[in-house]
Design an enzyme around this catalytic site. Structure first.
Site, mmCIF file in Angstrom:
data_model
loop_
_atom_site.group_PDB
_atom_site.id
_atom_site.type_symbol
_atom_site.label_atom_id
_atom_site.label_comp_id
_atom_site.label_asym_id
_atom_site.label_seq_id
_atom_site.Cartn_x
_atom_site.Cartn_y
_atom_site.Cartn_z
ATOM 1 N N TRP A 160 0.803 -1.220 0.000
ATOM 2 C CA TRP A 160 0.000 0.000 0.000
ATOM 3 C C TRP A 160 0.838 1.272 0.000
ATOM 4 C CZ3 TRP A 160 1.447 2.881 4.068
ATOM 5 C CH2 TRP A 160 1.960 2.225 5.188
ATOM 6 N N LYS A 184 -2.697 -7.755 -7.981
ATOM 7 C CA LYS A 184 -3.487 -7.645 -6.757
ATOM 8 C C LYS A 184 -3.000 -6.408 -6.016
ATOM 9 C CE LYS A 184 -3.513 -8.302 -2.836
ATOM 10 N NZ LYS A 184 -3.671 -7.291 -1.728
ATOM 11 N N ALA A 186 -2.944 -3.349 -3.186
ATOM 12 C CA ALA A 186 -3.164 -3.400 -1.746
ATOM 13 C C ALA A 186 -4.591 -2.993 -1.393
ATOM 14 C CB ALA A 186 -2.174 -2.480 -1.034
ATOM 15 N N GLY A 242 6.059 -6.876 0.513
ATOM 16 C CA GLY A 242 5.302 -6.747 1.750
ATOM 17 C C GLY A 242 6.103 -7.283 2.917
ATOM 18 N N SER A 243 5.410 -7.674 3.962
ATOM 19 C CA SER A 243 6.076 -8.098 5.189
ATOM 20 C C SER A 243 6.728 -9.471 5.027
ATOM 21 C CB SER A 243 5.078 -8.148 6.344
ATOM 22 O OG SER A 243 4.184 -9.241 6.194
ATOM 23 N N GLU A 264 10.238 -9.179 -2.079
ATOM 24 C CA GLU A 264 10.856 -7.983 -1.498
ATOM 25 C C GLU A 264 10.154 -7.754 -0.177
ATOM 26 O OE1 GLU A 264 11.273 -4.643 0.002
ATOM 27 O OE2 GLU A 264 10.227 -3.789 -1.725
ATOM 28 N N CYS A 298 9.948 0.343 3.287
ATOM 29 C CA CYS A 298 10.808 -0.782 3.653
ATOM 30 C C CYS A 298 12.265 -0.374 3.718
ATOM 31 C CB CYS A 298 10.612 -1.931 2.680
ATOM 32 S SG CYS A 298 10.934 -1.490 0.965
ATOM 33 N N GLU A 395 11.000 -3.576 12.752
ATOM 34 C CA GLU A 395 10.742 -2.509 11.793
ATOM 35 C C GLU A 395 9.627 -1.614 12.337
ATOM 36 O OE1 GLU A 395 10.506 -2.273 6.951
ATOM 37 O OE2 GLU A 395 9.374 -3.863 7.939
ATOM 38 N N SER A 455 17.153 4.135 -4.006
ATOM 39 C CA SER A 455 16.309 3.542 -5.042
ATOM 40 C C SER A 455 16.530 4.198 -6.397
ATOM 41 C CB SER A 455 14.836 3.677 -4.651
ATOM 42 O OG SER A 455 14.595 3.063 -3.402
#
Length: 489
Positions: A160, A184, A186, A242-243, A264, A298, A395, A455
């Site tokens: 998200w 898909k 978020a 995601g997590s 990731e 992240c 985190e 990034s």
């Protein structure tokens, strides 16, 4: 519906799912709300996909795959270039939607749109550069060819916190390689994906893009969509951001069919400040690495490891910088810090900060939710932090900077690597030799030296240890969607 969106945007956000080239409601008619985290008010109700919707989307992707794989690389390249131009032309409207559903300040949303467009442009260029091999075998008995072939239909699951950039980082290389996709988005931020896909469909008018190449299935239950897809033999690739906890579950679900996977996952980034660092640059980099999207990235700096000789000055400067930040609705022109994504995020940040203070940490600024509509938490600096506390070991995903001191380089490396995660690490030093030692010794897939932003669409993004598998971005990102085929001739 209460929304800060321009009417021209609000009127054209699809709220259904895209399956086989058509927007449609969920088969069961269910919907779920998408809210503005700066107010808590609902923006739109979106189609809530179920198992059959997911399988319909996979059917469309599977049927479109042979024609798309056979499409000339130059055609795929030119199509992606056209997508880049569409995104760039509508960047302001897309940024407004990113801010509305995700909360980040408008300046950050504009930067995200540009970042996403850069991925599309990069893979438009890479589409015609997939390299193979042709050579005489060492034994001299035959020739060897190595071809690169598209893996097949892919399930792309996005987070998200970057609702256009993470989609672009997955869809662009997949399409460049010749794969089709079921996306898909978020649950908390599906609107940007739908809006951008519809912009592309409208402005490209289906040019050179077979029906079903990209399908979008929003849902309030990721498991309800992912489980049937991962069990279906037509799916050949999974890419997830995601997590780590969810990543492990998906890897287990993908294992029975030995699916090609890219993961990731979570991070716990150390931000190391040595005694010889340029403190002005270190503080600027710290704010950039920590506060982007209110710390909800992240690659956010999670643990600030500072040499004891400069720890007080660094903490003073960082506190001053945090206190200059302006908390507010992302659409307000002076806002530099937006909301957290939902109330549960605020509650968790408050919990770990309270635990840290109870455990002896010194609160320099912040340390509490901001009392206003929406889900806000004040930018927070903590000093004298015990490295065993959760605010250091987990985190945070919020605007909190815990500072831990160290005495020498060896201790700094030990503290930095004392985590099961290894996505990114940051180090600030004027010593070139030390900088190279950090690049070699820090257990991370990416290392930023004297900068708080790493990034880049042209570079491989990903981590080591429990931060993931595979890479996105750069030439490596497209390899995730190609499989080598060896031919002995």
């Amino acid at each position: 519906m209460t929304t800060p969106l321009p009417p021209s945007v609000a009127a054209h956000v699809p709220t259904g799912m895209l399956v086989g080239g058509e927007w449609r409601p969920a088969r069961g008619g269910a919907t779920f709300p998408v809210a503005d985290p700066a107010t808590g008010e609902t923006l739109f109700d979106v189609a809530d996909g179920d198992e059959q919707d997911a399988l319909d989307a996979l059917t469309a992707a599977h049927e479109a795959f042979p024609a798309w794989r056979a499409t000339a690389p130059r055609v795929r390249s030119e199509l992606l270039r056209a997508v880049f131009e569409v995104i760039t032309a509508h960047s302001e409207d897309i940024a407004a939607l990113v801010t509305a559903e995700g909360g980040k300040p408008l300046a950050e949303s504009r930067a995200e749109v540009a970042y996403a467009a850069d991925y599309v442009r990069w893979y438009a260029e890479e589409a015609v550069r997939a390299e193979g091999l042709a050579r005489r075998a060492p034994a001299g008995t035959h020739h060897q060819l190595v071809l690169r072939r598209a893996v097949g239909p892919a399930l792309l699951i996005a987070p998200w916190n970057f609702p256009i950039a993470m989609i672009a980082r997955k869809v662009a290389p997949a399409l460049a390689a010749g794969c089709t996709a079921v996306v898909k988005p978020a649950r908390l931020t599906p609107l940007t994906t739908a809006y951008v896909v519809e912009l592309i469909r409208t402005e490209l008018d289906g040019r050179d893009l077979p029906t079903g190449v990209v399908n979008v299935v929003p849902t309030s239950s990721a498991r309800r969509v992912s489980e049937p897809l991962l069990a279906d033999p037509r799916l050949r690739k999974l890419s997830f951001t995601g997590s780590t906890e969810v990543g492990r579950t998906l890897l287990a679900a993908a294992a029975p069919r030995v699916l090609r996977t890219s993961m990731e996952l979570g991070g716990n980034a150390p931000f190391v400040v040595f005694e010889d660092a340029d403190l002005d640059a270190a503080v600027e980099g710290a704010v950039q690495a920590k506060m982007r999207n209110s710390g909800q990235t992240c690659v956010a700096a999670n643990r600030f490891l500072v040499h004891g000789s400069v720890a007080r000055e660094f903490a003073d400067r960082l506190t001053e910088a945090f206190e200059r930040l302006v908390v507010g609705h992302g659409a307000a022109p002076d806002t530099t810090v937006g909301p957290l994504i939902e109330q549960a995020a605020v509650d968790r940040v408050e919990e770990v900060v309270t635990e840290a203070v109870d455990g002896g940490a010194v609160l320099r600024t912040g340390g509490e939710p901001v009392r206003r509509p929406g889900y806000f938490y004040a930018p927070t600096v903590l000093t004298s932090v015990d490295p065993a506390l959760r605010v250091v070991t987990e985190e945070i995903f919020g605007p909190v900077a815990p500072i831990v001191t160290f005495d020498d380089e060896e201790e700094a490396v030990r503290l930095a690597n004392d985590t099961p995660f290894g996505l990114v690490a940051y180090a600030f030093t004027r010593d070139v030799g030390r900088a190279m030692r950090m690049a070699e010794q820090l257990d991370a897939g990416m290392v930023g030296i004297n900068r708080g932003l790493v990034s880049d669409a042209s570079a491989p993004f990903g981590g080591v240890k429990q931060s993931g598998l595979g890479r996105e971005g750069g030439a490596a990102g497209m390899e995730e969607y190609l499989e080598p085929v060896y031919v002995a001739l």
